[in-house]
Design a protein around this motif. Structure first.
Motif, PDB file in Angstrom:
ATOM      1  N   SER A 156       1.396  15.277   6.709  1.00  0.00           N
ATOM      2  CA  SER A 156       2.833  15.474   6.740  1.00  0.00           C
ATOM      3  C   SER A 156       3.140  16.814   7.396  1.00  0.00           C
ATOM      4  O   SER A 156       2.526  17.822   7.057  1.00  0.00           O
ATOM      5  CB  SER A 156       3.376  15.454   5.308  1.00  0.00           C
ATOM      6  OG  SER A 156       4.739  15.795   5.293  1.00  0.00           O
ATOM      7  N   ASP A 209      -6.951  10.369   8.603  1.00  0.00           N
ATOM      8  CA  ASP A 209      -6.200  10.909   7.468  1.00  0.00           C
ATOM      9  C   ASP A 209      -4.706  10.908   7.767  1.00  0.00           C
ATOM     10  O   ASP A 209      -4.279  11.144   8.900  1.00  0.00           O
ATOM     11  CB  ASP A 209      -6.623  12.353   7.171  1.00  0.00           C
ATOM     12  CG  ASP A 209      -7.962  12.447   6.474  1.00  0.00           C
ATOM     13  OD1 ASP A 209      -8.458  11.413   5.982  1.00  0.00           O
ATOM     14  OD2 ASP A 209      -8.509  13.565   6.423  1.00  0.00           O
ATOM     15  N   THR A 244      -0.111  18.763   3.808  1.00  0.00           N
ATOM     16  CA  THR A 244       1.327  18.877   3.943  1.00  0.00           C
ATOM     17  C   THR A 244       1.739  20.007   4.884  1.00  0.00           C
ATOM     18  O   THR A 244       0.914  20.768   5.363  1.00  0.00           O
ATOM     19  CB  THR A 244       1.980  19.101   2.567  1.00  0.00           C
ATOM     20  OG1 THR A 244       1.431  20.278   2.001  1.00  0.00           O
ATOM     21  CG2 THR A 244       1.751  17.930   1.646  1.00  0.00           C
ATOM     22  N   LYS A 262       0.849  -1.190   0.000  1.00  0.00           N
ATOM     23  CA  LYS A 262       0.000   0.000   0.000  1.00  0.00           C
ATOM     24  C   LYS A 262       0.882   1.236   0.000  1.00  0.00           C
ATOM     25  O   LYS A 262       1.893   1.283   0.676  1.00  0.00           O
ATOM     26  CB  LYS A 262      -0.888   0.039   1.236  1.00  0.00           C
ATOM     27  CG  LYS A 262      -2.022  -0.936   1.215  1.00  0.00           C
ATOM     28  CD  LYS A 262      -2.900  -0.696   2.416  1.00  0.00           C
ATOM     29  CE  LYS A 262      -4.123  -1.577   2.364  1.00  0.00           C
ATOM     30  NZ  LYS A 262      -5.009  -1.335   3.495  1.00  0.00           N
ATOM     31  N   THR A 263       0.489   2.241  -0.749  1.00  0.00           N
ATOM     32  CA  THR A 263       1.188   3.514  -0.702  1.00  0.00           C
ATOM     33  C   THR A 263       0.433   4.441   0.240  1.00  0.00           C
ATOM     34  O   THR A 263      -0.787   4.356   0.350  1.00  0.00           O
ATOM     35  CB  THR A 263       1.279   4.164  -2.102  1.00  0.00           C
ATOM     36  OG1 THR A 263      -0.037   4.340  -2.597  1.00  0.00           O
ATOM     37  CG2 THR A 263       2.087   3.314  -3.049  1.00  0.00           C
ATOM     38  N   MET A 264       1.180   5.289   0.927  1.00  0.00           N
ATOM     39  CA  MET A 264       0.542   6.230   1.837  1.00  0.00           C
ATOM     40  C   MET A 264       0.164   7.481   1.063  1.00  0.00           C
ATOM     41  O   MET A 264       1.019   8.103   0.445  1.00  0.00           O
ATOM     42  CB  MET A 264       1.506   6.599   2.969  1.00  0.00           C
ATOM     43  CG  MET A 264       1.787   5.472   3.913  1.00  0.00           C
ATOM     44  SD  MET A 264       2.532   6.039   5.449  1.00  0.00           S
ATOM     45  CE  MET A 264       4.207   6.316   4.960  1.00  0.00           C
ATOM     46  N   LYS A 265      -1.109   7.838   1.066  1.00  0.00           N
ATOM     47  CA  LYS A 265      -1.569   9.048   0.410  1.00  0.00           C
ATOM     48  C   LYS A 265      -1.674  10.133   1.475  1.00  0.00           C
ATOM     49  O   LYS A 265      -2.484  10.048   2.391  1.00  0.00           O
ATOM     50  CB  LYS A 265      -2.913   8.839  -0.273  1.00  0.00           C
ATOM     51  CG  LYS A 265      -3.344  10.067  -1.040  1.00  0.00           C
ATOM     52  CD  LYS A 265      -4.617   9.839  -1.796  1.00  0.00           C
ATOM     53  CE  LYS A 265      -4.956  11.125  -2.518  1.00  0.00           C
ATOM     54  NZ  LYS A 265      -6.300  11.138  -3.019  1.00  0.00           N
ATOM     55  N   ILE A 266      -0.844  11.152   1.344  1.00  0.00           N
ATOM     56  CA  ILE A 266      -0.798  12.235   2.309  1.00  0.00           C
ATOM     57  C   ILE A 266      -1.856  13.266   1.931  1.00  0.00           C
ATOM     58  O   ILE A 266      -1.866  13.778   0.817  1.00  0.00           O
ATOM     59  CB  ILE A 266       0.596  12.912   2.334  1.00  0.00           C
ATOM     60  CG1 ILE A 266       1.698  11.866   2.485  1.00  0.00           C
ATOM     61  CG2 ILE A 266       0.649  13.968   3.416  1.00  0.00           C
ATOM     62  CD1 ILE A 266       1.595  11.001   3.695  1.00  0.00           C
ATOM     63  N   LYS A 267      -2.731  13.584   2.882  1.00  0.00           N
ATOM     64  CA  LYS A 267      -3.829  14.499   2.602  1.00  0.00           C
ATOM     65  C   LYS A 267      -3.409  15.958   2.741  1.00  0.00           C
ATOM     66  O   LYS A 267      -3.809  16.800   1.959  1.00  0.00           O
ATOM     67  CB  LYS A 267      -5.003  14.196   3.531  1.00  0.00           C
ATOM     68  CG  LYS A 267      -6.235  14.993   3.193  1.00  0.00           C
ATOM     69  CD  LYS A 267      -7.476  14.296   3.591  1.00  0.00           C
ATOM     70  CE  LYS A 267      -8.671  15.057   3.076  1.00  0.00           C
ATOM     71  NZ  LYS A 267      -9.905  14.442   3.436  1.00  0.00           N
TER      72      LYS A 267
END
Length: 105
Positions: free
Chosen positions: A93, A90, A14, A7-12
Motif C-alpha cells: 500500500s 506481495d 504500508t 479472498k481478502t487482500m493482505k497488505i504486507k
C-alpha cells in the motif's frame, strides 16, 4: 462477515515504508524526475508504477485505488528482500507521492 469464496487482500507493507518521490524531486530537481500530476491522475487498476523503499526501487501493478491510497502487487524479483522483507507478488500500500515512474506501453 466475508463469504468463504471471497479472498481478502493482505497488505504486507504500508505507506510509511516507502520513499516520497515528490520530496526527492523537490530536493534534486535536475537529477530526479517524477510523473506529472496528469500522468498520476490517469492511474487505474492494471497500471504499472515504480516505487521505492529506502533500499530498492521496483515495479508494481496497481490492483485497487481508494482515494490517494493505492494497493499494488510487487511485479519484479527484488535484490534486497532480506532488508525490507518484500518479495515478488506481495501486496503493498502506498500513495501517488511514492510513485517514481509510470510504465507506458
Amino acid at each position: 462477515l466475508i463469504p468463504p469464496n471471497k479472498k481478502t487482500m493482505k497488505i504486507k507493507t504500508t505507506i510509511e515504508s516507502f520513499v516520497d518521490a515528490q520530496k526527492m524531486h523537490v530536493k534534486y530537481p535536475k537529477t530526479f524526475d517524477v510523473p506529472s500530476k496528469k500522468e498520476l491522475s490517469k492511474l487505474k487498476p492494471g497500471s504499472i508504477v515504480k516505487v521505492a523503499t529506502p533500499h530498492e526501487r521496483f515495479w508494481t501493478v496497481i490492483k485497487k485505488i481508494n482515494g490517494n491510497t493505492i494497493i499494488a502487487k510487487v511485479d519484479n524479483a527484488l535484490v534486497f528482500s532480506h532488508t525490507h522483507g518484500l518479495n515478488l507478488g506481495d501486496l503493498i500500500s502506498f500513495t501517488s507521492e511514492n510513485i517514481y515512474s509510470v510504465y507506458c506501453k
